[in-house]
Design a protein around this motif. Structure first.
Motif, PDB file in Angstrom:
ATOM      1  N   SER A   1      -1.673  -1.343   5.513  1.00 27.23           N
ATOM      2  CA  SER A   1      -2.407  -0.129   5.060  1.00 27.23           C
ATOM      3  C   SER A   1      -2.842  -0.116   3.678  1.00 27.23           C
ATOM      4  O   SER A   1      -1.927  -0.764   2.718  1.00 27.23           O
ATOM      5  CB  SER A   1      -2.088   0.887   5.264  1.00 27.23           C
TER       6      SER A   1
ATOM      7  N   ASN B   1      -3.960   2.691   0.731  1.00 34.79           N
ATOM      8  CA  ASN B   1      -4.016   4.250   0.377  1.00 34.79           C
ATOM      9  C   ASN B   1      -4.224   4.952   1.863  1.00 34.79           C
ATOM     10  O   ASN B   1      -5.339   5.380   1.761  1.00 34.79           O
ATOM     11  CB  ASN B   1      -5.439   4.147  -0.290  1.00 34.79           C
ATOM     12  N   GLY B   2      -3.633   4.523   2.764  1.00 30.71           N
ATOM     13  CA  GLY B   2      -3.741   5.119   3.941  1.00 30.71           C
ATOM     14  C   GLY B   2      -4.545   4.633   5.022  1.00 30.71           C
ATOM     15  O   GLY B   2      -4.508   5.105   6.023  1.00 30.71           O
TER      16      GLY B   2
ATOM     17  N   ASP C   1      -5.617   1.930   7.643  1.00 37.40           N
ATOM     18  CA  ASP C   1      -4.771   0.964   8.260  1.00 37.40           C
ATOM     19  C   ASP C   1      -5.820  -0.336   8.296  1.00 37.40           C
ATOM     20  O   ASP C   1      -7.318  -0.144   8.561  1.00 37.40           O
ATOM     21  CB  ASP C   1      -4.704   1.359   9.718  1.00 37.40           C
TER      22      ASP C   1
END
Length: 701
Positions: free
Chosen positions: A44, A46-47, A49
């Motif tokens: 991932s 920065n969050g 996926d």
């Protein structure tokens, strides 16, 4: 009531059944969502996926497009692209960036396969968006499959257009002022002169200064950004090659030699003993070669220059039916038989193309008529015949064939049928030295035939030189024994006892594939990072060359540089800092002469030193010292300066200012250009350093 009574009696069973169903439901959901150690995402950013299935599909597509690329190489390439795409997409969103049709066409216009395609060029030879758009519109009905492929890649092209636009916008914000240009000019042109006393760090032996691991670590922590490091592993290995023994080679040589003589073989079909002639006398050469060779029979004609350099003369001069060998080439024992020779197999010629307007694939800039082209070609032929040595220069300055302009019009090793028919016929139907003008669909060619090559057809029996089964077993036993002995005995001692060399393989990263000295060995890397692998563990790996016995030397977690690596780069810096403290105590005095007398040094001079090239004569690059000298007035003395190579004291003699320029445009333009070129690379690096990146590639690769 009876029913309620039965329910109460069975309540425990009912609870167990319901509980089991709930557990099954939960377990199924965990498995489907990637639980119990199964990761659904390759990573991932920065969050956001990166799903495994999509990632693996892209890896497969890269492998399909780039033949020979390994799965790890493809995965690493796709990972880098995915990370960058996400990071840049965030920037596009924040900037509210959108792209239109023209931006997308600009991306296509930069693809050579599109931009240089004649069907998309206008009269000036430039990419024509209207023609390309018409092609796309027609494709939707004429070639639906290709249209679908373009539609599928539409998102990629849009992303490329956004990146191009975004980077262009950022580049526009980078510029240099006149003040920057002037400062750059002064750094280059202003010159300082100074006297100095220099005491090198080398005057103190390294063993006089002790530096602890803790001091090295403390220094790195003060400069953490400079000395940060990803997780890595240090390995060492010995290579036990599975190669033929002297006895194996002798046996193979005897075996291939036996093919030169007739021998009796049992014929299964007739149940009789037949006499089989030697290689020189067999009638069905193809069948004989395919039976005895590891490389199939090939009827291709080859020129002398294509033969093995070491044996070219012997093979080329064979008579028809004669055999040369056995000889060794590229790891094979070989026997080569001359099958046939033919002349005119390839040719060498020089030409000058004079194209005209309306000819096939003309340069749009050409305006001459067909008649003018013919006249020019005839005139060039006269010049060639009058001065044959001038052909190359005439070609470079007159030809309309960009493919041969730089070679003086020369084409070597022309195969029959390779060129258009009139060109081909002239070259192959005329003797060496013939010149003439030939018309083709491309224009008029001034041609000179400069060479003809004879070619030979050969039959070669090639048997790969390989170790015998006995040798292979012996090598395997030797490798296995070393692997087992390494559990109780020092690795280096075992290698020395077997006459083997221990080779280090340091700083192996988690997603690496190649190990220097062994090659592509992803399995070794995965083992080194395995949760059960400990420092000192040894394992045998079967590799194409034989067997690699590998030992895990150290585990370096993410953070600062590993100590072994730090001792190469950081230790000298910390050591010199300590040496500087000792040297400073010796450099007593307020003048250069006093310090020189105290330390046994001499007062030296430096002239014409610039800030752009801060080199002290006979010492080396010393930016801090030169910077201090530029700040000193004539006759003024600096304090002690810890430089790159030692401790200095400097006395200024003056700075000669360069004359002012009318303008500093040249410097300003250069600075702006350099800054703009670095925009995309610096931005990408900065975004990655700031991002929260989770990398799970190692679980799938």
């Amino acid at each position: 009531m009876a029913v309620l009574s039965k329910i109460r009696q069975r309540s425990l069973l009912l609870i167990l059944v319901i509980g089991f169903c709930l557990l099954a439901f939960i377990v199924g959901d965990i498995i489907n969502s990637g639980g119990f150690g199964v990761t659904r995402n390759i990573g991932s950013v920065n969050g956001k996926d990166i799903p495994v299935q999509e990632f693996l599909q892209k890896v497969n597509e890269v492998q399909a497009r780039q033949q020979g690329i390994s799965p790890s190489q493809a995965a690493n390439a796709v990972w880098g692209q995915e990370v960058e795409n996400i990071l840049f997409e965030e920037r596009y969103d924040k900037a509210g960036l959108r792209v239109g049709r023209d931006h997308i066409f600009n991306v296509y216009a930069q693809d050579p396969q599109v931009a240089q395609n004649p069907q998309f060029l206008n009269a000036l030879g430039k990419f024509d968006k209207a023609k390309f758009n018409e092609f796309l519109v027609n494709m939707k009905t004429t070639n639906p499959a290709q249209w679908q492929m373009i539609e599928k890649n539409k998102g990629l092209v849009e992303d490329a257009a956004k990146k191009q636009l975004y980077v262009t916008m950022l580049k526009a914000a980078f510029f240099a002022t006149d003040a920057d240009g002037k400062a750059k000019y002064q750094m280059d042109a202003d010159k300082a002169a100074f006297d100095y006393v220099f005491v090198p760090y080398s005057t103190i032996n390294d063993d006089q200064v002790k530096v602890s691991d803790e001091e090295i670590t403390a220094y790195m922590k003060k400069n953490e950004k400079k000395y940060k490091s990803e997780a890595s592993r240090d390995l060492e290995f010995v290579l036990i090659e599975n190669k033929p023994s002297t006895a194996d080679e002798a046996e193979m040589k005897n075996e291939i030699n036996s093919l030169l003589s007739a021998k009796v073989e049992f014929n299964e079909a007739t149940k009789t003993n037949d006499t089989v002639p030697g290689f020189a006398n067999v009638t069905n050469v193809e069948e004989y070669v395919n039976k005895h060779s590891d490389v199939k029979y090939d009827t291709t004609y080859v020129t002398k220059k294509d033969l093995p350099l070491e044996y070219a003369e012997q093979i080329y001069n064979l008579g028809k039916g004669q055999v040369f060998g056995p000889y060794i080439q590229d790891g094979y024992y070989k026997l080569t038989k001359m099958m046939n020779k033919k002349g005119n197999a390839s040719a060498k010629a020089s030409h000058i193309l004079i194209a005209y307007k309306g000819g096939k694939a003309p340069n749009p800039a050409i305006t001459r008529t067909k008649e003018e082209a013919k006249a020019k070609a005839d005139d060039l032929l006269k010049q060639v015949n009058a001065n044959p040595s001038a052909f190359a220069e005439l070609a470079r300055t007159n030809t309309d064939d960009p493919g041969s302009a730089q070679t003086g019009g020369e084409y070597d090793n022309i195969a029959p049928g390779q060129m258009v028919k009139p060109f081909n016929d002239f070259v192959f139907n005329n003797p060496i030295g013939t010149t003439g003008v030939v018309e083709t669909e491309f224009g008029y060619h001034v041609i000179k035939v400069t060479g003809k090559n004879e070619a030979v057809q050969l039959a070669t029996i090639a048997q790969k030189i390989e170790p015998s089964e006995g040798t292979t077993d012996e090598v395997f036993t030797k490798a296995s024994k070393m692997e087992m002995d390494a559990e109780t005995k020092p690795f280096a001692d075992l290698a020395k006892g077997l006459g083997l060399t221990v080779t280090p393989a340091n700083k192996i990263m988690m997603n690496d594939e190649n190990i220097q000295g062994i090659g592509s060995q992803r399995g070794i890397v995965k083992w080194a990072y395995g949760k059960d692998t400990k420092i000192g563990d040894v394992k045998k790996f079967d590799i194409p060359q034989g067997h690699a016995i590998v030992r895990l030397k150290s585990i370096n977690e993410k953070g600062l540089l590993p100590m072994e690596e730090a001792k190469i780069t950081v230790l000298p810096i910390v050591r010199n800092q300590k040496k500087a403290e000792l040297i400073r105590k010796k450099m007593e005095g307020t003048t250069l002469e006093a310090v020189a007398q105290k330390t046994g040094s001499t007062v030296a001079s430096a002239t014409d030193v610039s800030l752009a090239n801060p080199t002290v004569p006979n010492v080396g690059s010393e930016p801090k010292v030169v910077g201090r000298a530029f700040g000193l007035a004539a006759g003024k003395t600096s304090g002690l300066i810890d430089g790159q190579m030692g401790v200095f004291m400097v006395r200024g003699k003056g700075v000669t200012k360069a004359p002012a320029l009318p303008n500093y445009t040249a410097y300003t333009t250069r600075l702006s250009g350099e800054a703009k070129q670095q925009v995309q690379g610096r931005l990408s690096q900065a975004l990655k350093e700031k991002a929260d990146i989770q990398d799970n590639r190692a679980e799938f690769n």
